[in-house]
Design a protein around this motif. Structure first.
Motif, PDB file in Angstrom:
ATOM      1  N   PRO A   1       0.828  -1.203   0.000  1.00 29.15           N
ATOM      2  CA  PRO A   1       0.000   0.000   0.000  1.00 29.15           C
ATOM      3  C   PRO A   1       0.866   1.258   0.000  1.00 29.15           C
ATOM      4  CG  PRO A   1      -0.545  -1.437   1.856  1.00 29.15           C
ATOM      5  CD  PRO A   1       0.636  -2.009   1.164  1.00 29.15           C
ATOM      6  N   ASP A   2       0.339   2.315  -0.555  1.00 26.12           N
ATOM      7  CA  ASP A   2       1.038   3.594  -0.598  1.00 26.12           C
ATOM      8  C   ASP A   2       1.058   4.176   0.814  1.00 26.12           C
ATOM      9  OD1 ASP A   2       2.193   5.978  -1.261  1.00 26.12           O
ATOM     10  OD2 ASP A   2       0.433   6.785  -2.287  1.00 26.12           O
ATOM     11  N   GLU A   3       2.227   4.252   1.435  1.00 28.55           N
ATOM     12  CA  GLU A   3       2.363   4.693   2.822  1.00 28.55           C
ATOM     13  C   GLU A   3       1.886   6.132   3.007  1.00 28.55           C
ATOM     14  OE1 GLU A   3       3.179   2.891   5.479  1.00 28.55           O
ATOM     15  OE2 GLU A   3       3.400   1.117   4.228  1.00 28.55           O
ATOM     16  N   ASP A   4       2.201   7.019   2.053  1.00 31.69           N
ATOM     17  CA  ASP A   4       1.782   8.412   2.174  1.00 31.69           C
ATOM     18  C   ASP A   4       0.265   8.542   2.136  1.00 31.69           C
ATOM     19  OD1 ASP A   4       4.424   9.267   2.331  1.00 31.69           O
ATOM     20  OD2 ASP A   4       4.582   9.515   0.153  1.00 31.69           O
ATOM     21  N   GLU A   5      -0.353   7.791   1.239  1.00 32.85           N
ATOM     22  CA  GLU A   5      -1.810   7.826   1.142  1.00 32.85           C
ATOM     23  C   GLU A   5      -2.455   7.269   2.418  1.00 32.85           C
ATOM     24  OE1 GLU A   5      -5.432   5.879  -1.470  1.00 32.85           O
ATOM     25  OE2 GLU A   5      -3.401   5.842  -2.280  1.00 32.85           O
ATOM     26  N   LEU A   6      -1.895   6.202   2.953  1.00 30.77           N
ATOM     27  CA  LEU A   6      -2.421   5.652   4.202  1.00 30.77           C
ATOM     28  C   LEU A   6      -2.305   6.644   5.351  1.00 30.77           C
ATOM     29  CD1 LEU A   6      -1.147   1.966   4.139  1.00 30.77           C
ATOM     30  CD2 LEU A   6      -3.488   2.756   3.884  1.00 30.77           C
ATOM     31  N   GLU A   7      -1.185   7.353   5.423  1.00 33.52           N
ATOM     32  CA  GLU A   7      -0.986   8.349   6.474  1.00 33.52           C
ATOM     33  C   GLU A   7      -2.003   9.488   6.342  1.00 33.52           C
ATOM     34  OE1 GLU A   7       0.367  10.045   9.818  1.00 33.52           O
ATOM     35  OE2 GLU A   7       1.002   8.110   9.035  1.00 33.52           O
ATOM     36  N   GLN A   8      -2.230   9.945   5.124  1.00 31.10           N
ATOM     37  CA  GLN A   8      -3.200  11.017   4.893  1.00 31.10           C
ATOM     38  C   GLN A   8      -4.606  10.564   5.277  1.00 31.10           C
ATOM     39  OE1 GLN A   8      -2.697  12.032   0.793  1.00 31.10           O
ATOM     40  NE2 GLN A   8      -0.743  13.072   1.127  1.00 31.10           N
ATOM     41  N   ARG A   9      -4.959   9.337   4.905  1.00 34.25           N
ATOM     42  CA  ARG A   9      -6.280   8.823   5.257  1.00 34.25           C
ATOM     43  C   ARG A   9      -6.429   8.682   6.765  1.00 34.25           C
ATOM     44  NH1 ARG A   9      -7.655   3.585   2.042  1.00 34.25           N
ATOM     45  NH2 ARG A   9      -9.432   3.730   3.439  1.00 34.25           N
ATOM     46  N   THR A  10      -5.370   8.252   7.443  1.00 31.22           N
ATOM     47  CA  THR A  10      -5.422   8.103   8.888  1.00 31.22           C
ATOM     48  C   THR A  10      -5.651   9.453   9.561  1.00 31.22           C
ATOM     49  OG1 THR A  10      -3.950   6.198   8.793  1.00 31.22           O
ATOM     50  CG2 THR A  10      -4.148   7.308  10.920  1.00 31.22           C
ATOM     51  N   VAL A  11      -4.925  10.471   9.112  1.00 30.84           N
ATOM     52  CA  VAL A  11      -5.094  11.813   9.679  1.00 30.84           C
ATOM     53  C   VAL A  11      -6.512  12.301   9.430  1.00 30.84           C
ATOM     54  CG1 VAL A  11      -4.375  14.225   9.428  1.00 30.84           C
ATOM     55  CG2 VAL A  11      -2.663  12.420   9.565  1.00 30.84           C
ATOM     56  N   ARG A  12      -7.003  12.113   8.222  1.00 29.44           N
ATOM     57  CA  ARG A  12      -8.362  12.558   7.876  1.00 29.44           C
ATOM     58  C   ARG A  12      -9.405  11.819   8.725  1.00 29.44           C
ATOM     59  NH1 ARG A  12      -7.784  12.189   2.616  1.00 29.44           N
ATOM     60  NH2 ARG A  12      -8.568  10.070   2.492  1.00 29.44           N
ATOM     61  N   ASP A  13      -9.240  10.515   8.895  1.00 28.93           N
ATOM     62  CA  ASP A  13     -10.184   9.734   9.700  1.00 28.93           C
ATOM     63  C   ASP A  13     -10.148  10.164  11.167  1.00 28.93           C
ATOM     64  OD1 ASP A  13     -10.927   8.343   7.465  1.00 28.93           O
ATOM     65  OD2 ASP A  13      -9.738   6.551   7.946  1.00 28.93           O
ATOM     66  N   ARG A  14      -8.957  10.433  11.685  1.00 30.70           N
ATOM     67  CA  ARG A  14      -8.844  10.872  13.073  1.00 30.70           C
ATOM     68  C   ARG A  14      -9.497  12.234  13.272  1.00 30.70           C
ATOM     69  NH1 ARG A  14      -5.324   7.929  16.284  1.00 30.70           N
ATOM     70  NH2 ARG A  14      -4.946   9.717  17.635  1.00 30.70           N
ATOM     71  N   GLU A  15      -9.353  13.128  12.290  1.00 32.61           N
ATOM     72  CA  GLU A  15      -9.997  14.436  12.373  1.00 32.61           C
ATOM     73  C   GLU A  15     -11.513  14.282  12.400  1.00 32.61           C
ATOM     74  OE1 GLU A  15      -8.503  16.528   8.999  1.00 32.61           O
ATOM     75  OE2 GLU A  15      -6.740  17.258  10.055  1.00 32.61           O
ATOM     76  N   GLU A  16     -12.041  13.389  11.587  1.00 30.74           N
ATOM     77  CA  GLU A  16     -13.488  13.201  11.498  1.00 30.74           C
ATOM     78  C   GLU A  16     -14.097  12.736  12.812  1.00 30.74           C
ATOM     79  OE1 GLU A  16     -14.431  10.613   8.268  1.00 30.74           O
ATOM     80  OE2 GLU A  16     -13.679  12.017   6.756  1.00 30.74           O
ATOM     81  N   VAL A  17     -13.385  11.909  13.570  1.00 32.35           N
ATOM     82  CA  VAL A  17     -13.938  11.394  14.826  1.00 32.35           C
ATOM     83  C   VAL A  17     -13.484  12.204  16.035  1.00 32.35           C
ATOM     84  CG1 VAL A  17     -14.242   9.054  13.966  1.00 32.35           C
ATOM     85  CG2 VAL A  17     -12.117   9.666  15.091  1.00 32.35           C
ATOM     86  N   GLY A  18     -12.691  13.259  15.820  1.00 33.68           N
ATOM     87  CA  GLY A  18     -12.314  14.143  16.906  1.00 33.68           C
ATOM     88  C   GLY A  18     -11.107  13.710  17.704  1.00 33.68           C
ATOM     89  N   LEU A  19     -10.290  12.845  17.168  1.00 32.58           N
ATOM     90  CA  LEU A  19      -9.065  12.420  17.859  1.00 32.58           C
ATOM     91  C   LEU A  19      -7.910  13.335  17.462  1.00 32.58           C
ATOM     92  CD1 LEU A  19      -9.329   8.571  17.367  1.00 32.58           C
ATOM     93  CD2 LEU A  19      -9.742   9.852  19.457  1.00 32.58           C
TER      94      LEU A  19
END
Length: 92
Positions: free
Chosen positions: A26-44
């Motif tokens: 998997p593309d590590e940069d894309e995974l990192e961006q998705r993780t940050v975006r997902d954490r922002e969405e749930v308030g972490l």
């Protein structure tokens, strides 16, 4: 009238980044961006995790402070007063 999708609709088009299944790496940069975006969405918090060694030291320092202040029992007093043998129901 057909109810099946053509193979191209199911598999996607490789020209547009869709392929069959997960990529081998998997593309590590894309995974990192998705993780940050997902954490922002749930308030972490979006920052990376703290250094595990620093976390351990701070937790250990807090435990030592609580023991020194007498806020938590260490178990030493209970061991001194305790009989080394379990209680018995038999009388002599």
């Amino acid at each position: 009238m057909t109810h099946h999708k053509p193979n191209r609709a199911v598999e996607g088009e490789p020209d547009h980044g869709h392929s069959r299944g997960m990529p081998r790496r998997p593309d590590e940069d894309e995974l990192e961006q998705r993780t940050v975006r997902d954490r922002e969405e749930v308030g972490l918090p979006t920052g990376g995790p703290e250094d595990p060694e620093a976390e351990y030291r701070s937790a250990q320092d807090e435990i030592d402070r609580e023991v020194d202040a007498g806020e938590i029992a260490t178990g030493d007093a209970a061991k001194k007063d305790r009989d080394p043998f379990p209680p018995t129901r038999y009388e002599r």
